[in-house]
Every structure is written in structure tokens, then in C-alpha cells.
Design an enzyme around this catalytic site. Structure first.
Site, PDB file in Angstrom:
ATOM      1  N   HIS A   9      -1.250   4.177   3.784  1.00 45.45           N
ATOM      2  CA  HIS A   9      -1.101   5.634   3.641  1.00 45.45           C
ATOM      3  C   HIS A   9      -0.969   5.969   2.170  1.00 45.45           C
ATOM      4  CE1 HIS A   9       0.441   9.721   4.118  1.00 45.45           C
ATOM      5  NE2 HIS A   9      -0.060   9.666   5.347  1.00 45.45           N
TER       6      HIS A   9
ATOM      7  N   ASP B 222      -1.718   7.372  12.872  1.00 42.73           N
ATOM      8  CA  ASP B 222      -2.985   7.348  13.600  1.00 42.73           C
ATOM      9  C   ASP B 222      -3.166   6.087  14.423  1.00 42.73           C
ATOM     10  OD1 ASP B 222      -4.086   9.819  12.656  1.00 42.73           O
ATOM     11  OD2 ASP B 222      -4.144   8.860  10.697  1.00 42.73           O
TER      12      ASP B 222
END
Ligand code: ACO
Length: 423
Positions: A308, A365
Site C-alpha cells: 500500500h 482489497d
């Protein structure tokens, strides 16, 4: 020279300039560079705005090193454990969590605005059957200003708060309509006996003369997915909403622009990418081969759902979702191969030196894709569900922009590298 300032020296001529340092309530301070051009005749250069704070905000705070995400002071894992999506929507819009009475009133306010103008169905009919639901969403949200042209005076608080409720309430109905149209299903209307998230699942699944039974774990899982996507400070789609809003454009246009930004595969499309990757890997015995590919600098393959830009620790949203994902899968089942592949990837990545050294943890996700898959939601609807979760965040950011003391149109500058004057 003030203590709370930073001095910039131009080494070409030795001139020094002073800029104030502003402190937030938590997190890094900022250097106020707004007078840079006036003082020096130069602009700052920051491609991708990786070191630039573009606004003051009191909605969301992220500490990527600690793995902390909070909305108005409440950590997301606490909210996910103790609250419902609409509680957090209320928190973002009205700056406080509602008590039960206010919650019920707020739920009712949204319910009564959840129907869409009948004329909108003609709009859905006009799109080709294979239109992507995100394209349909963007067009349909934009068209709201043609169906609901009242309340265009956005300077009165009651009016723009009503507008906020209207957009949040209608988005799930538009999303379900886009899905149903694509699949040739008859139009479905909101069911006023059901709550916000339950009603959305109902509108996806209902069919005339067919009773829709929704398990509490399904509703809870989707409600949590919506909540975990509600806001993430100044990400690409949110800053799009703010930029468009800075021109005094109508909020329907702002949200429609936000949907366009979210559709990009670098933003809202990652959970769809996770499922595609798990399906491509197919069986546990192929996991090692793909881990090797992910680590190979000459191979463009990346482990989807890992890493991320901001979190360099566990993504707190991923932690909350993993628990729910396991509960959901225990109760309703899912293609076990996908789960086995996902679990094996997670196991390897959390112990493999390559991933550990680079702080590559599973992100939100990685788990949300499997939850949506277990709920029977088709891949091309994943980003649409992200829109439902994120819309209240966009609206809260739009309200904040609207209510700030001086609203400046967003107008970045550039470093021109083209031809000099030729004639
Ligand atoms: N698989 C393999 N290696 C990776 C991955 C990955 N998923 N992510 C990063 N790396 C490696 C990079 O190759 C790089 O290695 P190096 O230092 O040897 O060159 C190192 O880790 C740092 O990577 P960056 O790309 O610099 O990290 P950045 O913070 O810019 O990227 C991003 C973050 C884009 C999310 C990246 O991790 C990625 O592509 N992940 C996969 C896609 C994904 O899951 N996206 C969803 C993000 S969550 C969200 O948007 C809601």
C-alpha cells in the site's frame, strides 16, 4: 525569524525566504508554501503531490507507519467491531455518532429518498447491454441534476444537507439498476422494510414472485465492506471531488467525477484484480511459481492485494475484514480452491523475506474481493460497491470544502518544458 518557520535559501544568489510551519492535531506538520511564488517568483514541484497537503481536514486521519485509520477520532477497527455503516455515515456528515433515535430518523430520511425518477429507467435502457456498470453509474449520477433540478441553490445548509442525503440514498438504487439492466432483469424498487445495506442486496437479488432470503452474516459483511471504504483522506477520487467542487460545480457533477477517478485500475479496481489473480493461479500447487514471479524484477507480475502506498504496516481495514471473511466463508461457503490459494499466498508472504523486508502486508482489497465473491457479486460490480461505500466520504469532504472560510479554486501550476516563443 519566527521559531515556527522554515527558511529556504536560494543557493544561486544567497537570498533567504521564510515560510510558516503549521501544526495539525496529530501527524506531520506542514510548511505553508502559499506565498512561495509571491516571495521567490518560483513554484514548488511535486509530481503526484506526494509531499503536498492540499487542504485542512478534520474527517479522517491515517498513520501508515502505525497502521492507524480513524474517522473523527474513532479508529476504524473499533467502528467495524461496534457500529453499522449508517452510524459512520452520520459521523462523517454530522460530526458525531448518532444515538438510536437519531439513527432511526437518519435511516428513514435515506429510505424515503432511495427511489429514483421513473425516467431514469429509460436512461438505463439506452445503454448497450455490455456497458460497464461503472460507466453507467457515472452517467446516471451526472443525470441526477436533470431529474432533480430543484435545490440548485447550494448556499443554504438545509438544502445541501438534503442533497447529501439524496445522493447517498439513491446511489445503491442506481447501482442495482445498472446491474439489473446489464443482466436483462426487470427493474427493482427499494423495499422500505429493509435497512440500507440489506435493501441493496435485496435489489440485486429480487425477482418477481421470488422470496429473497438474506442471511445476517451476508448483510453484516457487506455493511462492513461499505464502512471500511467510506473515506481515506485525500486519495485520487476524493481530491477529484474536491477539485471539481472548488469550481462551485453541483455535487452531482462532483460525485460523477469521483466515480470516473475511482474506476481507474490503480484505484478502485484492485479487488477485482485479486480475484482474477487467484483464478489465474487456480490451485495451491501453483502458488510458489507466482510468488517467484512477484519477486522477479524482470517480471511485471505483482501480488495483487499486497502492499500500500500509505500503509507500511498491517492495513487496519484488512485486519477487520479477514475475521469477517472467515466467518462468512464458514457459514455460506465459496470456491474452496480460491480460499486455499489465498491462504497459502498470505502464509508465504507474511514470512518470506522479500515481502517482510518491504513491509508488503495484505491490504483491504485482498480480503474484500473474496467477501464480494462469496456474496455472489460479479467481478465487474466490485468497483460499483466501492462507490456505494465511498460516496458518503466524498459528500462529507464536499461539505467540508463548502464550509471552509475561503474557497479557492484548485488551480495547480506547471513546469513548462515546451518550445520557446517561435515568432
Ligand atoms: N508484489 C510484489 N512486489 C511488490 C508489491 C507486490 N504487490 N508491491 C510492492 N512491491 C515491491 C516493489 O517491486 C518494490 O521493490 P524494490 O524496492 O525492490 O524495487 C517495493 O516493493 C516497493 O514498492 P513500490 O511500488 O515503491 O511501493 P508503492 O508504495 O509505491 O506501491 C502499491 C504501492 C501500488 C499498492 C503496490 O504495493 C502494488 O502495486 N500492489 C499491488 C496492487 C494492489 O494491491 N493495489 C491496491 C492498493 S490498496 C487500495 O488502493 C485501496
Amino acid at each position: 525569524m519566527s521559531n515556527n518557520s522554515m527558511t529556504l535559501t536560494d543557493n544561486r544568489n544567497g537570498k533567504s525566504y521564510e515560510f510558516p510551519i503549521l501544526d495539525g492535531s496529530v501527524g506531520p506538520s506542514v510548511v505553508d508554501m502559499s506565498s512561495l511564488y509571491k516571495q521567490t517568483g518560483m513554484f514548488s514541484y511535486d509530481e503526484g503531490l506526494t509531499s503536498t497537503a492540499v487542504c485542512k481536514s478534520d474527517i479522517t486521519y491515517i498513520d501508515g507507519e502505525q497502521g492507524l485509520l480513524m474517522h473523527r477520532g474513532y479508529p476504524i477497527d473499533w467502528l467495524a467491531e461496534n457500529k453499522r455503516f449508517l452510524d459512520v455515515v452520520h459521523l462523517l456528515l454530522y460530526k458525531e455518532l448518532p444515538d438510536e433515535k437519531r439513527y432511526e430518523n437518519f435511516k428513514y430520511e435515506l429510505k424515503k429518498r432511495s427511489f429514483i425518477h421513473e425516467g431514469m429507467h429509460k436512461l438505463f435502457d439506452a445503454f448497450p447491454d455490455d456497458a460497464h456498470p461503472m460507466a453507467v453509474m457515472q452517467a446516471a449520477v451526472s443525470s441526477l441534476s436533470t431529474f432533480y433540478p430543484d435545490h440548485l441553490n447550494m448556499d443554504i445548509k438545509e438544502e445541501y444537507m438534503e442533497m447529501a442525503a439524496r445522493i447517498i440514498a439513491k446511489i445503491p438504487t442506481i447501482a442495482a439498476s445498472a446491474y439489473r439492466h446489464k443482466n436483462g432483469f426487470p427493474a427493482a424498487y427499494p423495499n422500505l422494510d429493509r435497512g440500507f445495506t440489506e435493501n441493496f442486496l435485496y435489489m440485486l437479488r429480487t425477482y418477481p414472485y421470488d422470496h429473497v432470503e438474506l442471511r445476517p452474516i451476508e448483510v453484516k459483511s457487506l455493511d462492513t465492506v461499505f464502512m471500511l471504504h467510506i473515506d481515506h483522506e485525500q486519495n485520487a477520487s476524493t481530491s477529484t471531488v474536491r477539485s471539481v467542487g472548488s469550481t462551485h460545480a453541483h455535487p452531482y457533477s462532483c460525485i460523477s467525477a469521483g466515480i470516473g477517478a475511482l474506476w481507474g485500475h490503480a484505484h478502485g479496481g484492485a479487488n477485482e484484480g485479486v480475484i482474477r489473480m487467484l483464478e489465474q493461479i487456480g490451485t495451491v500447487d501453483r502458488v510458489d511459481e507466482f510468488i517467484k514471479k512477484a519477486k522477479d524484477k524482470n517480471d511485471p507480475f505483482r501480488l495483487m492485494g499486497f502492499g500500500h502506498r500509505v500503509y507500511k504496516n498491517l492495513d487496519p481495514r484488512a485486519k477487520a475484514l479477514k475475521k469477517l471473511r472467515d466467518q462468512l466463508i464458514d457459514e455460506i461457503g465459496i470456491d474452496t480452491n480460491l480460499i486455499k490459494v489465498a491462504s497459502r499466498i498470505e502464509e508465504i508472504a507474511l514470512s518470506d523475506e522479500y515481502f517482510v523486508k518491504r513491509n508488503l502486508y495484505p491490504n483491504v482489497d485482498f480480503h474484500s474481493g473474496l467477501i464480494l465473491k462469496a456474496l455472489g457479486i460479479p467481478n465487474e460490480m466490485f468497483a460499483v460497491l466501492f462507490v456505494i461505500g465511498r460516496t458518503p466520504g466524498w459528500i462529507a469532504q464536499w461539505i467540508e470544502l463548502k464550509e471552509q472560510e475561503s474557497l479557492k479554486i484548485v488551480r495547480p501550476r506547471q513546469l513548462y518544458v515546451g518550445s520557446k516563443l517561435k515568432i
